[in-house]
Design an enzyme around this catalytic site. Structure first.
Site, PDB file in Angstrom:
ATOM      1  CB  VAL A   1      86.885  56.676  -5.348  1.00 51.45           C
ATOM      2  CG1 VAL A   1      86.853  56.216  -6.407  1.00 51.45           C
ATOM      3  CG2 VAL A   1      87.531  55.993  -4.754  1.00 51.45           C
ATOM      4  CB  CYS A   2      83.317  59.864  -4.908  1.00 46.96           C
ATOM      5  SG  CYS A   2      82.963  58.847  -5.959  1.00 46.96           S
TER       6      CYS A   2
END
Length: 232
Positions: free
Chosen positions: A115-116
């Site tokens: 994700v990040c």
């Protein structure tokens, strides 16, 4: 395409993304204590070599919790760039910090890989023109598959996969570089597992250096039931 250049302390910068408890709780791709060890070791390496470093966090008070204290202890004066977006690139403070640091090679350590790390990498590459070096063993995903496939996806897009110790030794490059030698070996002995144990052994047993820590006296062996043992 990334150029085949070695990392040096003059051509790169580093960003830590969301090394916070709630994010770490979800990591299943790597042992979480190993993850913290590797992250802190990378931070210490950056400090030894003077690498410009950015620390960014997400929803600290409402969800994610405070950044590892061991990481903050390495950079006690650094601001923590708080965000709401999962993608660090969406926060102007992060963009400004990267631009101020000036180097186009960005080394990334963060949670979660899928994700990040993923979104930041793609955005920084496509919109900012940065080259991304993803520290695989100082990042973690919610499953081994999530981490591995995210790494593969990023590699296909041009991200360079690295490990923390690889980065450390690439920065050092030459053991004749005495200004950073002791700092590097301190990191190795504390964070590099068997390699660090070997360094301790070589220092003390081969080169007869003093032990790293003070300790009590080493008492000579005494066979059980001997006169000396009885007298004691």
């Amino acid at each position: 395409m990334n150029k085949p250049e070695l990392l040096t302390n003059n051509n790169c910068q580093l960003i830590f993304i969301d090394h916070q408890p709630q994010m770490a709780f979800g990591v299943q791709s790597i042992d979480r204590q190993v993850l913290k060890n590797n992250t802190v070791a990378l931070a210490k390496a950056a400090k030894v070599f003077g690498i410009p470093t950015t620390i960014t966090t997400v929803e600290t008070e409402s969800f994610s919790g405070h950044t590892y204290p061991e990481l903050l202890a390495v950079f006690p004066e650094h601001p923590l760039l708080e965000r709401t977006s999962m993608n660090s690139w969406d926060d102007q403070k992060v963009r400004d910090a990267l631009k101020k640091n000036g180097q186009k090679k960005v080394i990334v350590s963060g949670l979660w890989t899928e994700v990040c790390n993923n979104t930041f990498a793609f955005s920084a590459m496509s919109e900012g023109g940065y080259e991304i070096y993803m520290v695989a063993d100082a990042s973690g995903g919610t499953s081994k598959e999530a981490h591995d496939y995210s790494m593969q996806r990023m590699i296909q897009a041009g991200v360079v996969p690295v490990t923390w110790q690889q980065v450390l030794l690439e920065w050092q490059r030459d053991w004749a570089r005495r200004d950073t030698y002791d700092g590097v070996m301190d990191i190795v002995r504390e964070h590099s597992g068997a390699y660090g144990m070997g360094a301790d052994y070589a220092y003390t047993m081969v080169h007869k250096a003093p032990e790293r820590v003070k300790h009590g006296p080493r008492l000579e062996p005494v066979a059980a039931g001997s006169a000396v043992a009885a007298a004691e």
